[in-house]
Write a protein that holds these residues in place. Structure first.
Motif, PDB file in Angstrom:
ATOM      1  N   HIS A  78       0.815  -1.216   0.000  1.00  0.00           N
ATOM      2  CA  HIS A  78       0.000   0.000   0.000  1.00  0.00           C
ATOM      3  C   HIS A  78       0.853   1.272   0.000  1.00  0.00           C
ATOM      4  N   HIS A  79       2.129   1.161   0.378  1.00  0.00           N
ATOM      5  CA  HIS A  79       2.913   2.380   0.674  1.00  0.00           C
ATOM      6  C   HIS A  79       4.184   2.455  -0.170  1.00  0.00           C
ATOM      7  N   ILE A  80       4.874   3.588  -0.076  1.00  0.00           N
ATOM      8  CA  ILE A  80       6.124   3.774  -0.826  1.00  0.00           C
ATOM      9  C   ILE A  80       7.259   3.195   0.023  1.00  0.00           C
ATOM     10  N   GLU A  81       8.072   2.356  -0.592  1.00  0.00           N
ATOM     11  CA  GLU A  81       9.167   1.711   0.151  1.00  0.00           C
ATOM     12  C   GLU A  81      10.362   2.664   0.225  1.00  0.00           C
ATOM     13  N   ALA A  82      10.852   2.915   1.445  1.00  0.00           N
ATOM     14  CA  ALA A  82      12.042   3.757   1.621  1.00  0.00           C
ATOM     15  C   ALA A  82      13.257   2.859   1.848  1.00  0.00           C
ATOM     16  N   PRO A  83      14.396   3.202   1.224  1.00  0.00           N
ATOM     17  CA  PRO A  83      15.602   2.400   1.468  1.00  0.00           C
ATOM     18  C   PRO A  83      16.145   2.668   2.866  1.00  0.00           C
ATOM     19  N   ARG A  84      16.929   1.725   3.381  1.00  0.00           N
ATOM     20  CA  ARG A  84      17.648   1.969   4.640  1.00  0.00           C
ATOM     21  C   ARG A  84      18.956   2.678   4.314  1.00  0.00           C
ATOM     22  N   ILE A  85      19.427   3.503   5.251  1.00  0.00           N
ATOM     23  CA  ILE A  85      20.620   4.290   4.957  1.00  0.00           C
ATOM     24  C   ILE A  85      21.833   3.717   5.681  1.00  0.00           C
ATOM     25  N   THR A  86      22.988   4.073   5.171  1.00  0.00           N
ATOM     26  CA  THR A  86      24.231   3.658   5.821  1.00  0.00           C
ATOM     27  C   THR A  86      25.055   4.878   6.226  1.00  0.00           C
ATOM     28  N   ALA A  87      25.024   5.927   5.415  1.00  0.00           N
ATOM     29  CA  ALA A  87      25.836   7.122   5.709  1.00  0.00           C
ATOM     30  C   ALA A  87      24.944   8.230   6.243  1.00  0.00           C
ATOM     31  N   ALA A  88      25.408   8.892   7.297  1.00  0.00           N
ATOM     32  CA  ALA A  88      24.609   9.953   7.925  1.00  0.00           C
ATOM     33  C   ALA A  88      24.455  11.144   6.978  1.00  0.00           C
ATOM     34  N   MET A  89      23.225  11.606   6.836  1.00  0.00           N
ATOM     35  CA  MET A  89      22.906  12.855   6.156  1.00  0.00           C
ATOM     36  C   MET A  89      23.479  12.942   4.739  1.00  0.00           C
ATOM     37  N   SER A  90      23.469  11.824   4.027  1.00  0.00           N
ATOM     38  CA  SER A  90      23.878  11.896   2.618  1.00  0.00           C
ATOM     39  C   SER A  90      22.835  12.725   1.867  1.00  0.00           C
ATOM     40  N   ALA A  91      23.215  13.225   0.709  1.00  0.00           N
ATOM     41  CA  ALA A  91      22.290  14.064  -0.062  1.00  0.00           C
ATOM     42  C   ALA A  91      21.001  13.303  -0.371  1.00  0.00           C
ATOM     43  N   GLU A  92      21.142  12.015  -0.708  1.00  0.00           N
ATOM     44  CA  GLU A  92      19.946  11.215  -1.053  1.00  0.00           C
ATOM     45  C   GLU A  92      19.048  11.063   0.171  1.00  0.00           C
ATOM     46  N   ALA A  93      19.694  10.790   1.332  1.00  0.00           N
ATOM     47  CA  ALA A  93      18.914  10.580   2.555  1.00  0.00           C
ATOM     48  C   ALA A  93      18.193  11.870   2.964  1.00  0.00           C
ATOM     49  N   VAL A  94      18.889  12.988   2.844  1.00  0.00           N
ATOM     50  CA  VAL A  94      18.281  14.270   3.227  1.00  0.00           C
ATOM     51  C   VAL A  94      17.075  14.564   2.331  1.00  0.00           C
ATOM     52  N   ALA A  95      17.228  14.283   1.033  1.00  0.00           N
ATOM     53  CA  ALA A  95      16.124  14.540   0.093  1.00  0.00           C
ATOM     54  C   ALA A  95      14.941  13.612   0.376  1.00  0.00           C
ATOM     55  N   LEU A  96      15.247  12.352   0.659  1.00  0.00           N
ATOM     56  CA  LEU A  96      14.173  11.393   0.941  1.00  0.00           C
ATOM     57  C   LEU A  96      13.418  11.797   2.208  1.00  0.00           C
ATOM     58  N   ARG A  97      14.170  12.180   3.228  1.00  0.00           N
ATOM     59  CA  ARG A  97      13.514  12.553   4.480  1.00  0.00           C
ATOM     60  C   ARG A  97      12.673  13.812   4.296  1.00  0.00           C
ATOM     61  N   ALA A  98      13.182  14.761   3.510  1.00  0.00           N
ATOM     62  CA  ALA A  98      12.407  15.984   3.269  1.00  0.00           C
ATOM     63  C   ALA A  98      11.072  15.623   2.619  1.00  0.00           C
ATOM     64  N   ASP A  99      11.105  14.692   1.684  1.00  0.00           N
ATOM     65  CA  ASP A  99       9.861  14.298   1.019  1.00  0.00           C
ATOM     66  C   ASP A  99       8.936  13.565   1.999  1.00  0.00           C
ATOM     67  N   ALA A 100       9.530  12.684   2.827  1.00  0.00           N
ATOM     68  CA  ALA A 100       8.719  11.958   3.824  1.00  0.00           C
ATOM     69  C   ALA A 100       8.065  12.954   4.785  1.00  0.00           C
ATOM     70  N   ASN A 101       8.811  13.977   5.187  1.00  0.00           N
ATOM     71  CA  ASN A 101       8.253  14.947   6.138  1.00  0.00           C
ATOM     72  C   ASN A 101       7.199  15.843   5.485  1.00  0.00           C
ATOM     73  N   LYS A 102       7.365  16.130   4.195  1.00  0.00           N
ATOM     74  CA  LYS A 102       6.342  16.901   3.482  1.00  0.00           C
ATOM     75  C   LYS A 102       5.037  16.087   3.439  1.00  0.00           C
ATOM     76  N   LYS A 103       5.176  14.805   3.135  1.00  0.00           N
ATOM     77  CA  LYS A 103       3.986  13.946   3.078  1.00  0.00           C
ATOM     78  C   LYS A 103       3.332  13.845   4.466  1.00  0.00           C
TER      79      LYS A 103
END
Ligand SMILES: O=C(O)CCC(=O)C(=O)O
Length: 276
Positions: A236-261
């Protein structure tokens, strides 16, 4: 056969709508975890404050590891079964001698996850006491239908809309103090809240909000999930990857989108946006 809870704890959850304390991390493990969180706060001060307190497990490995810890998931499994999706987290930090509080509310009222086959874990990162504003629960309140809430947008209220159940009989409230590394689990409909921190120490809690059965839908918008255990035959939902590196550009962008939603969900139907 339960995996982490005793039978008495499982029965307490069903009867009261919450169970605590559940020992998960040792004191030594928590000291390391707390040091890693506080180092991240020092390095990225804006990323873990205000709206940045949401979904930090998508950007910080230390919070990802907690979210997927097998001991913690064993406790969750004892409540919702072995197919588990992690659908979000929030760091709830109350600074020493601060006025922030959390009004009486039911999580299920604004979060859009239906049906209520989900549970919220709340992990104490610091010592959590009545003096520094531990959670308070109204036992048994989860057995009634959802109550109407009033959106107060109170200045010191740490909830998005300051959502509040009026006329709660506070004489029935049960405090939930926890030692670092202990967990509580609470039901989507239980009425709960917490007072301000009147101590000289930080109160740090990590709310795993929430673990859901894969059949649970998001009826107010869209959300990211991570497969925590078992299988998801619903998708039912969008699958988010697990992260390995703190605050990578991809992780920051993904979290921003998750928080917007998440913000779109929390403020659905409101013409006003709060602080978080
Ligand atoms: O951190 C708190 O005091 C309350 C958190 C809360 O309401 C929740 O996790 O559902």
């Amino acid at each position: 056969m339960t995996k982490r809870l005793t039978t008495a704890q499982q029965q307490a959850y069903e009867r009261d709508g919450f169970v605590a304390p559940i020992n998960i991390f040792s004191a030594d493990e928590m000291a390391d975890i707390r040091a890693e969180i506080e180092a991240a706060e020092a390095r990225w001060p804006d990323a873990l404050d205000g709206p940045g307190r949401n979904n930090a497990h998508l950007a910080l490995p230390v919070l990802d590891r907690i979210t997927h810890d097998s001991r913690l998931l064993d406790a969750v499994e004892d409540v919702i079964g072995g197919d588990i999706l992690a659908a979000g987290t929030t760091l709830f930090i109350k600074e020493p001698d601060s006025s922030g509080y959390i009004s009486w509310h039911q999580d299920a009222r604004y979060i859009g996850m239906e049906p209520h086959d989900w549970v919220t874990g709340w992990l104490a990162i610091s010592d959590v006491t009545e003096e520094n504003g531990c959670m308070q629960m109204i036992p048994g309140s989860h057995t009634a239908p959802l109550k109407d809430h009033i959106d107060t947008y109170g200045e010191d209220n740490l909830l998005t809309r300051g959502q509040t159940v009026p006329d709660v009989d506070e004489s029935k409230a049960v405090p939930v103090p926890l030692k670092p590394g202990q967990l509580s689990l609470h039901h989507p409909r239980i009425i709960h809240g917490s007072g301000p921190n009147r101590s000289a120490e930080r109160r740090i809690g990590f709310a795993l909000q929430s673990y859901i059965a894969p059949s649970v839908r998001q009826v107010l918008g869209e959300m990211y999930v991570q497969q925590a255990r078992g299988t998801d035959r619903y998708k039912h939902h969008i699958e988010a990857p697990r992260i390995t590196a703190a605050m990578s550009a991809e992780a920051v962008a993904l979290r921003a989108d998750a928080n917007k939603k998440l913000s779109d969900i929390f403020y659905a139907g409101s013409d006003r946006i709060g602080k978080y």
